[in-house]
Design a protein around this motif. Sequence first.
Motif, PDB file in Angstrom:
ATOM      1  N   SER A   1      -3.242 -14.054  19.539  1.00 39.32           N
ATOM      2  CA  SER A   1      -2.372 -13.118  18.810  1.00 39.32           C
ATOM      3  C   SER A   1      -2.593 -13.187  17.307  1.00 39.32           C
ATOM      4  N   ARG A   2      -3.577 -13.995  16.864  1.00 35.73           N
ATOM      5  CA  ARG A   2      -3.933 -14.146  15.453  1.00 35.73           C
ATOM      6  C   ARG A   2      -2.773 -14.690  14.610  1.00 35.73           C
ATOM      7  N   ALA A   3      -1.994 -15.589  15.229  1.00 39.17           N
ATOM      8  CA  ALA A   3      -0.925 -16.265  14.488  1.00 39.17           C
ATOM      9  C   ALA A   3      -1.402 -17.602  13.935  1.00 39.17           C
ATOM     10  N   ILE A   4      -2.464 -18.150  14.523  1.00 39.92           N
ATOM     11  CA  ILE A   4      -3.095 -19.378  14.035  1.00 39.92           C
ATOM     12  C   ILE A   4      -4.605 -19.208  14.176  1.00 39.92           C
ATOM     13  N   PRO A   5      -5.402 -20.014  13.481  1.00 43.42           N
ATOM     14  CA  PRO A   5      -6.866 -19.908  13.606  1.00 43.42           C
ATOM     15  C   PRO A   5      -7.370 -20.461  14.924  1.00 43.42           C
ATOM     16  N   ILE A   6      -8.461 -19.912  15.418  1.00 40.59           N
ATOM     17  CA  ILE A   6      -9.050 -20.354  16.676  1.00 40.59           C
ATOM     18  C   ILE A   6      -9.512 -21.800  16.589  1.00 40.59           C
ATOM     19  N   ASP A   7      -9.766 -22.294  15.381  1.00 38.52           N
ATOM     20  CA  ASP A   7     -10.197 -23.688  15.199  1.00 38.52           C
ATOM     21  C   ASP A   7      -9.159 -24.673  15.698  1.00 38.52           C
ATOM     22  N   MET A   8      -7.893 -24.271  15.761  1.00 40.45           N
ATOM     23  CA  MET A   8      -6.825 -25.157  16.210  1.00 40.45           C
ATOM     24  C   MET A   8      -6.702 -25.213  17.728  1.00 40.45           C
ATOM     25  N   THR A   9      -7.581 -24.518  18.454  1.00 39.40           N
ATOM     26  CA  THR A   9      -7.501 -24.476  19.913  1.00 39.40           C
ATOM     27  C   THR A   9      -8.706 -25.169  20.533  1.00 39.40           C
ATOM     28  N   PHE A  10      -8.681 -25.270  21.870  1.00 38.98           N
ATOM     29  CA  PHE A  10      -9.806 -25.890  22.574  1.00 38.98           C
ATOM     30  C   PHE A  10     -11.067 -25.032  22.509  1.00 38.98           C
ATOM     31  N   GLU A  11     -10.949 -23.785  22.082  1.00 36.89           N
ATOM     32  CA  GLU A  11     -12.135 -22.966  21.858  1.00 36.89           C
ATOM     33  C   GLU A  11     -12.787 -23.300  20.524  1.00 36.89           C
ATOM     34  N   GLY A  12     -12.051 -23.974  19.660  1.00 31.06           N
ATOM     35  CA  GLY A  12     -12.575 -24.378  18.362  1.00 31.06           C
ATOM     36  C   GLY A  12     -12.904 -25.853  18.369  1.00 31.06           C
ATOM     37  N   SER A  13     -12.267 -26.596  17.455  1.00 31.63           N
ATOM     38  CA  SER A  13     -12.571 -28.024  17.309  1.00 31.63           C
ATOM     39  C   SER A  13     -11.518 -28.936  17.920  1.00 31.63           C
ATOM     40  N   ASN A  14     -10.500 -28.361  18.565  1.00 34.41           N
ATOM     41  CA  ASN A  14      -9.378 -29.147  19.073  1.00 34.41           C
ATOM     42  C   ASN A  14      -9.661 -29.634  20.493  1.00 34.41           C
ATOM     43  N   MET A  15      -9.854 -30.953  20.639  1.00 32.06           N
ATOM     44  CA  MET A  15     -10.105 -31.538  21.948  1.00 32.06           C
ATOM     45  C   MET A  15      -8.903 -32.319  22.460  1.00 32.06           C
ATOM     46  N   ASP A  16      -7.736 -32.059  21.891  1.00 31.29           N
ATOM     47  CA  ASP A  16      -6.543 -32.832  22.241  1.00 31.29           C
ATOM     48  C   ASP A  16      -6.113 -32.621  23.681  1.00 31.29           C
ATOM     49  N   ILE A  17      -6.569 -31.544  24.302  1.00 29.78           N
ATOM     50  CA  ILE A  17      -6.203 -31.301  25.693  1.00 29.78           C
ATOM     51  C   ILE A  17      -6.695 -32.421  26.600  1.00 29.78           C
ATOM     52  N   ILE A  18      -7.749 -33.109  26.175  1.00 29.99           N
ATOM     53  CA  ILE A  18      -8.273 -34.245  26.949  1.00 29.99           C
ATOM     54  C   ILE A  18      -7.208 -35.319  27.096  1.00 29.99           C
ATOM     55  N   SER A  19      -6.427 -35.534  26.038  1.00 28.62           N
ATOM     56  CA  SER A  19      -5.363 -36.536  26.088  1.00 28.62           C
ATOM     57  C   SER A  19      -4.318 -36.166  27.122  1.00 28.62           C
ATOM     58  N   GLY A  20      -3.950 -34.879  27.167  1.00 24.26           N
ATOM     59  CA  GLY A  20      -2.956 -34.440  28.131  1.00 24.26           C
ATOM     60  C   GLY A  20      -3.441 -34.553  29.565  1.00 24.26           C
ATOM     61  N   ILE A  21      -4.701 -34.201  29.790  1.00 25.47           N
ATOM     62  CA  ILE A  21      -5.258 -34.263  31.142  1.00 25.47           C
ATOM     63  C   ILE A  21      -5.367 -35.713  31.629  1.00 25.47           C
ATOM     64  N   SER A  22      -5.749 -36.607  30.722  1.00 24.30           N
ATOM     65  CA  SER A  22      -5.959 -38.013  31.097  1.00 24.30           C
ATOM     66  C   SER A  22      -4.678 -38.841  31.087  1.00 24.30           C
ATOM     67  N   ALA A  23      -3.584 -38.306  30.552  1.00 20.43           N
ATOM     68  CA  ALA A  23      -2.336 -39.072  30.424  1.00 20.43           C
ATOM     69  C   ALA A  23      -1.821 -39.627  31.753  1.00 20.43           C
ATOM     70  N   PRO A  24      -1.746 -38.833  32.834  1.00 27.10           N
ATOM     71  CA  PRO A  24      -1.245 -39.415  34.092  1.00 27.10           C
ATOM     72  C   PRO A  24      -2.144 -40.519  34.632  1.00 27.10           C
ATOM     73  N   PHE A  25      -3.446 -40.419  34.403  1.00 21.45           N
ATOM     74  CA  PHE A  25      -4.359 -41.475  34.846  1.00 21.45           C
ATOM     75  C   PHE A  25      -4.117 -42.762  34.048  1.00 21.45           C
ATOM     76  N   ALA A  26      -3.881 -42.611  32.743  1.00 22.88           N
ATOM     77  CA  ALA A  26      -3.566 -43.770  31.908  1.00 22.88           C
ATOM     78  C   ALA A  26      -2.249 -44.395  32.340  1.00 22.88           C
ATOM     79  N   ALA A  27      -1.267 -43.554  32.670  1.00 21.64           N
ATOM     80  CA  ALA A  27       0.043 -44.060  33.076  1.00 21.64           C
ATOM     81  C   ALA A  27      -0.035 -44.820  34.402  1.00 21.64           C
ATOM     82  N   VAL A  28      -0.828 -44.318  35.343  1.00 16.35           N
ATOM     83  CA  VAL A  28      -0.901 -44.924  36.673  1.00 16.35           C
ATOM     84  C   VAL A  28      -1.823 -46.135  36.702  1.00 16.35           C
ATOM     85  N   PHE A  29      -3.006 -46.008  36.098  1.00 17.73           N
ATOM     86  CA  PHE A  29      -4.030 -47.032  36.271  1.00 17.73           C
ATOM     87  C   PHE A  29      -4.161 -48.006  35.101  1.00 17.73           C
ATOM     88  N   MET A  30      -3.460 -47.777  33.990  1.00 19.31           N
ATOM     89  CA  MET A  30      -3.557 -48.691  32.851  1.00 19.31           C
ATOM     90  C   MET A  30      -2.256 -49.417  32.542  1.00 19.31           C
TER      91      MET A  30
END
Length: 237
Positions: free
Chosen positions: A123-152
């Motif tokens: 919607s052009r409210a923020i730059p694409i750089d702030m998303t996973f299509e840009g330089s933002n890889m923070d989604i990896i943390s969210g995906i891996s969080a349950p694995f960290a909670a269970v196995f670590m």
Amino acid sequence: MEDIPGYVAGTFIAIVIAVLSFLYYAISVATPGKKNLTSSLAITFLVGWIFFVCVQTFNGYFTSLSGFPRLPMFVGFTLVAILFFLVWPRSRALLMNMPVTTLHYIHIVRVPVEMVLWWLAVSRAIPIDMTFEGSNMDIISGISAPFAAVFMVGARSKSRIGAIIWNLIALGLLFYVVNIAVSFMPYFFTPTGGQVANLGVFYFPYILLPTFVVPAIIFSHLVSLMQLIFKKDQSQF
């Protein structure tokens, strides 16, 4: 901001409620003998802070870009508050008793947060750089969080070193995207060509991303690291 679909705001409000719920549960477990008083006071404070930020947003406080940067000032206040609770002896005792598994599961919200950011960028409210299509890889943390909670840190398996490394990497990914977000704020960035500034987070409800959700995620990482480093009895996790 009128062009943003209603489900985006609805999703983000659900994220805020989820973060509040995780924090309330963690505080309740940490204070079983004072559950009603301590957890109620904590949730009242957090809801009060959210309400205060929202009122300022509706009054146009943050969209006034003249003078001292107001949004960074509010974010700075939340970070100072977190540091205070980390070093204050009475609050440290409570933080050390928070369930570390809950403090890891809370990071699951980072997946829908990334979807909200992507919708805002479309919607052009923020730059694409702030998303996973840009330089933002923070989604990896969210995906891996349950694995960290269970196995670590969970009952099924424990790895203190692995959990410390995961928290440091996830915290680094968060700080990286925060740095991108700050660099695109209108205080410091002038759009050129097809670029857009980071304006979406100046409006309700997305103002709660830098003033509540991100500080809560940072808080969870720091408390987890404090427990992982200083708690000697690993069976208490």
